[in-house]
Scaffold this motif. Structure first.
Motif, PDB file in Angstrom:
ATOM      1  N   CYS A 103      14.875 -36.424 -22.945  1.00 37.25           N
ATOM      2  CA  CYS A 103      14.749 -34.774 -22.419  1.00 37.25           C
ATOM      3  C   CYS A 103      14.234 -34.299 -21.887  1.00 37.25           C
ATOM      4  CB  CYS A 103      15.172 -34.048 -23.744  1.00 37.25           C
ATOM      5  SG  CYS A 103      13.632 -34.206 -24.508  1.00 37.25           S
ATOM      6  N   GLY A 104      13.917 -33.486 -21.287  1.00 39.97           N
ATOM      7  CA  GLY A 104      12.522 -32.440 -20.953  1.00 39.97           C
ATOM      8  C   GLY A 104      11.427 -32.352 -21.033  1.00 39.97           C
ATOM      9  N   SER A 105      11.004 -32.175 -22.162  1.00 36.29           N
ATOM     10  CA  SER A 105      10.216 -32.340 -23.996  1.00 36.29           C
ATOM     11  C   SER A 105       9.839 -33.361 -23.752  1.00 36.29           C
ATOM     12  CB  SER A 105      10.308 -31.526 -24.663  1.00 36.29           C
ATOM     13  OG  SER A 105      11.039 -32.300 -25.680  1.00 36.29           O
ATOM     14  N   ARG A 106      10.360 -34.673 -23.022  1.00 37.12           N
ATOM     15  CA  ARG A 106       9.981 -36.298 -23.549  1.00 37.12           C
ATOM     16  C   ARG A 106       9.261 -36.581 -22.566  1.00 37.12           C
ATOM     17  NH1 ARG A 106       7.474 -39.096 -27.528  1.00 37.12           N
ATOM     18  NH2 ARG A 106       8.059 -41.429 -27.093  1.00 37.12           N
ATOM     19  N   ALA A 107      10.044 -36.253 -21.340  1.00 39.58           N
ATOM     20  CA  ALA A 107       9.369 -36.608 -20.130  1.00 39.58           C
ATOM     21  C   ALA A 107       7.522 -35.682 -20.205  1.00 39.58           C
ATOM     22  CB  ALA A 107      10.051 -36.251 -19.268  1.00 39.58           C
ATOM     23  N   LEU A 108       7.652 -35.057 -20.219  1.00 37.05           N
ATOM     24  CA  LEU A 108       6.821 -34.411 -20.392  1.00 37.05           C
ATOM     25  C   LEU A 108       5.793 -34.917 -21.353  1.00 37.05           C
ATOM     26  CD1 LEU A 108       7.344 -30.165 -20.557  1.00 37.05           C
ATOM     27  CD2 LEU A 108       6.445 -32.287 -18.884  1.00 37.05           C
ATOM     28  N   VAL A 109       6.094 -35.637 -22.416  1.00 36.02           N
ATOM     29  CA  VAL A 109       5.134 -36.189 -23.406  1.00 36.02           C
ATOM     30  C   VAL A 109       4.954 -37.257 -22.632  1.00 36.02           C
ATOM     31  CG1 VAL A 109       4.594 -37.567 -25.438  1.00 36.02           C
ATOM     32  CG2 VAL A 109       5.631 -34.818 -25.362  1.00 36.02           C
ATOM     33  N   LEU A 110       5.999 -38.024 -22.235  1.00 35.84           N
ATOM     34  CA  LEU A 110       5.683 -39.536 -21.208  1.00 35.84           C
ATOM     35  C   LEU A 110       5.057 -39.034 -20.181  1.00 35.84           C
ATOM     36  CD1 LEU A 110       9.201 -41.267 -21.873  1.00 35.84           C
ATOM     37  CD2 LEU A 110       7.254 -41.354 -23.635  1.00 35.84           C
ATOM     38  N   LEU A 111       4.826 -38.121 -19.687  1.00 40.60           N
ATOM     39  CA  LEU A 111       4.476 -38.121 -17.971  1.00 40.60           C
ATOM     40  C   LEU A 111       2.907 -38.385 -18.724  1.00 40.60           C
ATOM     41  CD1 LEU A 111       4.074 -37.837 -15.636  1.00 40.60           C
ATOM     42  CD2 LEU A 111       4.419 -35.477 -15.901  1.00 40.60           C
ATOM     43  N   SER A 118       8.193 -40.294 -15.328  1.00 40.83           N
ATOM     44  CA  SER A 118       8.777 -39.183 -16.077  1.00 40.83           C
ATOM     45  C   SER A 118       8.544 -38.394 -15.288  1.00 40.83           C
ATOM     46  CB  SER A 118       8.345 -38.627 -17.370  1.00 40.83           C
ATOM     47  OG  SER A 118       8.650 -39.489 -18.763  1.00 40.83           O
ATOM     48  N   PHE A 119       7.646 -38.068 -14.065  1.00 38.56           N
ATOM     49  CA  PHE A 119       7.482 -37.852 -12.809  1.00 38.56           C
ATOM     50  C   PHE A 119       7.883 -37.497 -12.587  1.00 38.56           C
ATOM     51  CE2 PHE A 119       5.372 -36.630  -8.893  1.00 38.56           C
ATOM     52  CZ  PHE A 119       4.883 -35.397  -8.927  1.00 38.56           C
ATOM     53  N   VAL A 120       8.802 -38.277 -11.717  1.00 43.56           N
ATOM     54  CA  VAL A 120      10.594 -37.941 -11.330  1.00 43.56           C
ATOM     55  C   VAL A 120      10.942 -37.291 -12.185  1.00 43.56           C
ATOM     56  CG1 VAL A 120      12.026 -39.230  -9.846  1.00 43.56           C
ATOM     57  CG2 VAL A 120       9.490 -40.000  -9.755  1.00 43.56           C
ATOM     58  N   VAL A 121      11.893 -37.318 -13.600  1.00 45.16           N
ATOM     59  CA  VAL A 121      12.332 -36.886 -14.397  1.00 45.16           C
ATOM     60  C   VAL A 121      12.098 -35.145 -14.374  1.00 45.16           C
ATOM     61  CG1 VAL A 121      12.803 -36.764 -16.151  1.00 45.16           C
ATOM     62  CG2 VAL A 121      12.873 -38.474 -15.429  1.00 45.16           C
ATOM     63  N   VAL A 122      10.727 -35.140 -14.596  1.00 45.81           N
ATOM     64  CA  VAL A 122      10.364 -33.521 -14.674  1.00 45.81           C
ATOM     65  C   VAL A 122       9.979 -32.821 -13.410  1.00 45.81           C
ATOM     66  CG1 VAL A 122       8.407 -31.661 -14.488  1.00 45.81           C
ATOM     67  CG2 VAL A 122       8.850 -33.845 -15.973  1.00 45.81           C
ATOM     68  N   ILE A 123       9.872 -33.286 -12.506  1.00 47.39           N
ATOM     69  CA  ILE A 123      10.150 -33.061 -10.833  1.00 47.39           C
ATOM     70  C   ILE A 123      11.460 -32.206 -10.245  1.00 47.39           C
ATOM     71  CG2 ILE A 123       9.997 -32.869  -8.367  1.00 47.39           C
ATOM     72  CD1 ILE A 123       7.249 -32.753  -9.852  1.00 47.39           C
ATOM     73  N   VAL A 124      12.599 -33.736 -10.623  1.00 49.63           N
ATOM     74  CA  VAL A 124      14.037 -33.191 -10.068  1.00 49.63           C
ATOM     75  C   VAL A 124      14.617 -32.015 -11.264  1.00 49.63           C
ATOM     76  CG1 VAL A 124      16.563 -34.558 -10.218  1.00 49.63           C
ATOM     77  CG2 VAL A 124      14.206 -35.700  -9.463  1.00 49.63           C
ATOM     78  N   LEU A 125      14.704 -32.416 -12.451  1.00 56.02           N
ATOM     79  CA  LEU A 125      14.640 -31.249 -13.711  1.00 56.02           C
ATOM     80  C   LEU A 125      15.028 -29.566 -12.945  1.00 56.02           C
ATOM     81  CD1 LEU A 125      15.128 -31.596 -17.635  1.00 56.02           C
ATOM     82  CD2 LEU A 125      14.407 -29.634 -16.207  1.00 56.02           C
ATOM     83  N   GLY A 126      12.895 -29.890 -12.942  1.00 52.58           N
ATOM     84  CA  GLY A 126      12.773 -28.400 -12.724  1.00 52.58           C
ATOM     85  C   GLY A 126      13.829 -27.994 -11.754  1.00 52.58           C
ATOM     86  N   ILE A 127      13.498 -29.090  -9.962  1.00 48.40           N
ATOM     87  CA  ILE A 127      14.155 -28.525  -8.996  1.00 48.40           C
ATOM     88  C   ILE A 127      16.172 -27.649  -9.237  1.00 48.40           C
ATOM     89  CG2 ILE A 127      15.298 -29.390  -6.431  1.00 48.40           C
ATOM     90  CD1 ILE A 127      12.698 -30.415  -6.489  1.00 48.40           C
ATOM     91  N   ALA A 128      16.646 -29.336 -10.261  1.00 50.29           N
ATOM     92  CA  ALA A 128      18.030 -28.430 -10.381  1.00 50.29           C
ATOM     93  C   ALA A 128      18.048 -27.261 -11.108  1.00 50.29           C
ATOM     94  CB  ALA A 128      18.799 -30.226 -11.447  1.00 50.29           C
ATOM     95  N   ALA A 129      17.006 -27.061 -11.983  1.00 50.77           N
ATOM     96  CA  ALA A 129      17.179 -25.798 -13.207  1.00 50.77           C
ATOM     97  C   ALA A 129      17.176 -24.919 -11.647  1.00 50.77           C
ATOM     98  CB  ALA A 129      16.620 -26.435 -14.114  1.00 50.77           C
ATOM     99  N   GLN A 130      16.065 -24.954 -11.465  1.00 47.43           N
ATOM    100  CA  GLN A 130      16.121 -23.701 -10.678  1.00 47.43           C
ATOM    101  C   GLN A 130      16.988 -23.413  -9.413  1.00 47.43           C
ATOM    102  OE1 GLN A 130      14.603 -20.635 -10.562  1.00 47.43           O
ATOM    103  NE2 GLN A 130      11.857 -21.926 -10.857  1.00 47.43           N
ATOM    104  N   MET A 131      17.611 -24.436  -8.870  1.00 46.28           N
ATOM    105  CA  MET A 131      18.847 -24.023  -8.562  1.00 46.28           C
ATOM    106  C   MET A 131      20.015 -22.960  -8.837  1.00 46.28           C
ATOM    107  SD  MET A 131      18.955 -27.686  -6.620  1.00 46.28           S
ATOM    108  CE  MET A 131      20.263 -27.266  -5.311  1.00 46.28           C
ATOM    109  N   THR A 132      20.181 -23.483 -10.298  1.00 46.32           N
ATOM    110  CA  THR A 132      21.667 -22.895 -11.126  1.00 46.32           C
ATOM    111  C   THR A 132      20.929 -22.753 -11.743  1.00 46.32           C
ATOM    112  OG1 THR A 132      21.704 -26.027 -12.006  1.00 46.32           O
ATOM    113  CG2 THR A 132      22.626 -23.736 -13.033  1.00 46.32           C
ATOM    114  N   LEU A 133      19.604 -21.627 -11.731  1.00 50.38           N
ATOM    115  CA  LEU A 133      19.053 -20.202 -12.367  1.00 50.38           C
ATOM    116  C   LEU A 133      19.781 -19.369 -11.161  1.00 50.38           C
ATOM    117  CD1 LEU A 133      15.763 -21.001 -14.594  1.00 50.38           C
ATOM    118  CD2 LEU A 133      17.961 -19.305 -15.185  1.00 50.38           C
TER     119      LEU A 133
END
Length: 352
Positions: A103-111, A118-133
């Motif tokens: 998940c997102g929190s695990r990606a931060l921990v692994l980063l 996990s860097f890619v996961v965090v960046i893509v997750l953040g962009i997709a979340a902002q697009m949805t918000l």
């Protein structure tokens, strides 16, 4: 910045630091828990998660019952909600979590441990979340919510029990006690878990961190002139906000969520360096990167639709005993299970 807001930010940073350290040392993660339980036959990590939920519910409901924190001001206990959108969002998030291997929190921990995937996961997750918000996907999300939302006479388990004629205190106590006892029995019925003091400690600490977040934002941050949102550990919107703050900090104000995200990364990084666990890692193939990025996008979109992630709904939302949270978590669990077993199972990648 007002002193109460500063206190909330520093407290959020401290909570994140502790979560990052505990997450790295214990491997705390819903996806890893379910994979160990469903696919590998190891039920210890899922017991850690169950214990964390039990502690979070017990401690949070004590705060709410004593009048210290008004959980009704959180996003979870709203009079109207869309069960279909919450469930669908949970499904997308759960399946994306399997694709991204956490998940997102695990990606931060692994980063923090040096995992560049996990860097890619965090960046893509953040962009997709902002697009949805607020971005391109937001109008579709809002339209879905508007056509499917309903007003519930009861928005939490205690309020549902209250319709039977029970008082508020009795309803809260019965609802919380029933779930906490069931989760504790599930956790400690496993002999391997009982012999794992580190996992037991991790479950207790993470559960208390959820209650700590409520205390910080709902009590320490209670300022009539400059109130802060009543919230606790959650990672989808905060990761999106943290990325935006990193780019546009001069026009934005840090908050509890942004501080928590920074704290988790810093806590994991510090612990990894101190324990000799820091190691740079990358993708094994372009296909691996595509799968991981696709999962991150699903988590960002689904997490916003579900009003939270495996932590934001799975721990923080459930700690409020909100009915909406149970709907979202059901979707997350089903989506994760689908990715781990059955016809939609995510197949392991061949080692390059």
């Amino acid at each position: 910045m007002e002193s109460s807001a500063q206190l909330v930010i520093f407290a959020g940073l401290a909570i994140g630091l502790i979560y990052g350290a505990v997450g790295l040392l214990s491997g705390f993660c819903l996806m890893s828990s379910m994979r160990g339980w469903l696919a590998e036959g190891d039920g210890r990590l899922v017991r850690t998660y169950a214990l964390a939920v039990a502690v979070a519910i017990a401690a949070s409901q004590i705060l709410a019952g004593g009048g210290t924190v008004d959980l009704g001001k959180s996003i979870y206990l709203q009079p109207t909600f869309s069960a279909p959108v919450l469930f669908l969002g949970g499904l997308l998030f759960g399946y994306g979590m399997v694709l991204s291997n956490g998940c997102g929190s695990r990606a931060l921990v692994l980063l923090g441990r040096g995992n560049l995937r996990s860097f890619v996961v965090v960046i893509v997750l953040g962009i997709a979340a902002q697009m949805t918000l607020k971005g391109l996907i937001a109008p579709a999300r809002i339209a879905l919510v508007q056509v499917s939302q309903a007003t519930a006479n009861s928005n939490s388990l205690p309020s549902l029990l209250a319709t039977l004629g029970l008082g508020e205190t009795v309803s809260r106590t019965l609802a919380a006690a029933a779930i906490v006892v069931a989760l504790m029995l599930f956790a400690f019925a496993h002999a391997g878990f009982r012999r794992s003091p580190g996992q037991i400690a991790a479950g207790i600490i993470v559960g208390l961190l959820v209650a700590g977040g409520w205390f910080v934002t709902g009590y320490l941050g209670a300022d009539d002139f400059n109130p802060v949102p009543v919230t606790s550990l959650t990672f989808i919107a905060p990761i999106a906000d943290a990325l935006q703050y990193a780019m546009l900090s001069t026009g934005l104000t840090p908050n509890f969520g942004i501080a928590t995200v920074a704290g988790v990364f810093a806590g994991s990084l510090t612990t990894a360096l101190a324990s000799g666990r820091f190691k740079l890692e990358g993708y094994s193939s372009p296909r691996h990167m595509l799968r991981s990025g696709s999962g991150a996008a699903l988590m960002g979109i689904g997490g916003v639709m579900a009003f939270g992630c495996s932590i934001g709904q799975g721990l923080t939302g459930l700690s409020t005993l909100a009915l909406a949270s149970f709907v979202a978590v059901a979707g997350i669990l089903l989506g994760t299970a689908a990715g781990l077993r059955g016809a939609l199972r995510v197949q392991p990648l061949a080692v390059a």
